[in-house]
Design a protein around this motif. Structure first.
Motif, PDB file in Angstrom:
ATOM      1  N   ARG A  33      -2.846  -1.897  -3.022  1.00  0.00           N
ATOM      2  CA  ARG A  33      -3.525  -3.203  -2.987  1.00  0.00           C
ATOM      3  C   ARG A  33      -3.629  -3.801  -4.375  1.00  0.00           C
ATOM      4  N   ASN A  34      -3.860  -2.977  -5.381  1.00  0.00           N
ATOM      5  CA  ASN A  34      -3.929  -3.482  -6.756  1.00  0.00           C
ATOM      6  C   ASN A  34      -2.562  -3.985  -7.218  1.00  0.00           C
ATOM      7  N   ASP A  78      -2.005  -7.359  -5.750  1.00  0.00           N
ATOM      8  CA  ASP A  78      -2.806  -8.371  -6.442  1.00  0.00           C
ATOM      9  C   ASP A  78      -2.130  -8.834  -7.735  1.00  0.00           C
ATOM     10  N   ARG A  79      -1.309  -7.985  -8.302  1.00  0.00           N
ATOM     11  CA  ARG A  79      -0.669  -8.314  -9.579  1.00  0.00           C
ATOM     12  C   ARG A  79       0.606  -9.142  -9.399  1.00  0.00           C
ATOM     13  N   THR A 101       2.269 -12.226  -3.823  1.00  0.00           N
ATOM     14  CA  THR A 101       2.298 -11.670  -2.474  1.00  0.00           C
ATOM     15  C   THR A 101       1.957 -12.736  -1.435  1.00  0.00           C
ATOM     16  N   TYR A 129       0.852 -13.134   2.480  1.00  0.00           N
ATOM     17  CA  TYR A 129       0.305 -12.403   3.618  1.00  0.00           C
ATOM     18  C   TYR A 129       0.581 -13.167   4.906  1.00  0.00           C
TER      19      TYR A 129
END
Length: 207
Positions: free
Chosen positions: A163-164, A167-168, A171, A173
């Motif tokens: 998940r991290n 976040d970088r 992405t 969804y």
């Protein structure tokens, strides 16, 4: 959004990476890919459903029994860091620029999910990840290998959470209706496996 390229062409540009290298501690340390429903293993169901791709690779750790796998196997280059290690190794060893990632504990995976994700593919995004009932499924999605250096950096910083990583990078969804809940269900424990077997037997009887 697809521009000037068909889903079939995207699939040919992609490789499937099936992650089987987890410890499976909640499954009594049994390799989940080898669990059987009737005469077929989880891995057999998954490969059969993903045969819309030309190239399917198995990502494993060095301690697993890999004798009964027919697809190419790549061994994690870094031990004991979870799925991110498999992702990094795959990006290091596969020529395709696009990876479709999935785990070996989703025997209900559907080709329909693949097409829905690829129908939302856009080269602008690094990852295309499904979300259902607000829950993100980072290990069943589309990853572009161009983020390999960021994956490597996260590993170097001992940040192993997918998940991290998402976040970088850039992405996207994709929300799925709750009717797909079963498709995304992971079989993680002995109890869940027994319930799943019972459900499959009941469903077969009803058919």
């Amino acid at each position: 959004m697809l521009r000037g390229i068909t889903i079939e062409e995207l699939l040919k540009k992609s490789s499937v990476v099936i992650l089987i290298g987890g410890k499976s501690s909640r499954m009594g340390y049994k390799d989940k890919y080898n669990l059987k429903i009737g005469q077929k293993r989880f891995i057999d169901y998954i490969i059969e459903e993903l045969n819309c791709f030309d190239y399917i690779v198995i990502s494993a750790n060095k301690n697993q029994d890999l004798a009964n796998l027919n697809n190419k196997v790549i061994i994690d280059e870094i031990d004991e860091i979870g799925p991110i290690g498999g992702i990094y190794t795959a990006m290091n060893n596969i020529d395709s620029e696009i990876l479709f990632l999935c785990t070996c504990d989703v025997p209900n995976i559907s080709r329909e999910i693949v097409y829905k994700l690829y129908n939302n593919f856009d080269f602008e995004y690094d990852c295309i990840i499904p979300r259902i009932n607000g829950r993100v499924h980072p290990l069943l999605g589309v990853y572009q290998t161009r983020i390999k250096d960021i994956v490597k950096e996260n590993i170097k910083n001992s940040d192993y959470k997918i998940r991290n990583l998402l976040d970088r990078v850039n992405t996207k969804y994709i929300d799925f209706d709750k009717k797909y809940d079963e498709v995304f269900s992971n079989i993680n424990t002995i109890e869940e496996f027994e319930e799943y077997c019972k459900y499959k037997r009941t469903k077969k009887t009803l058919l």
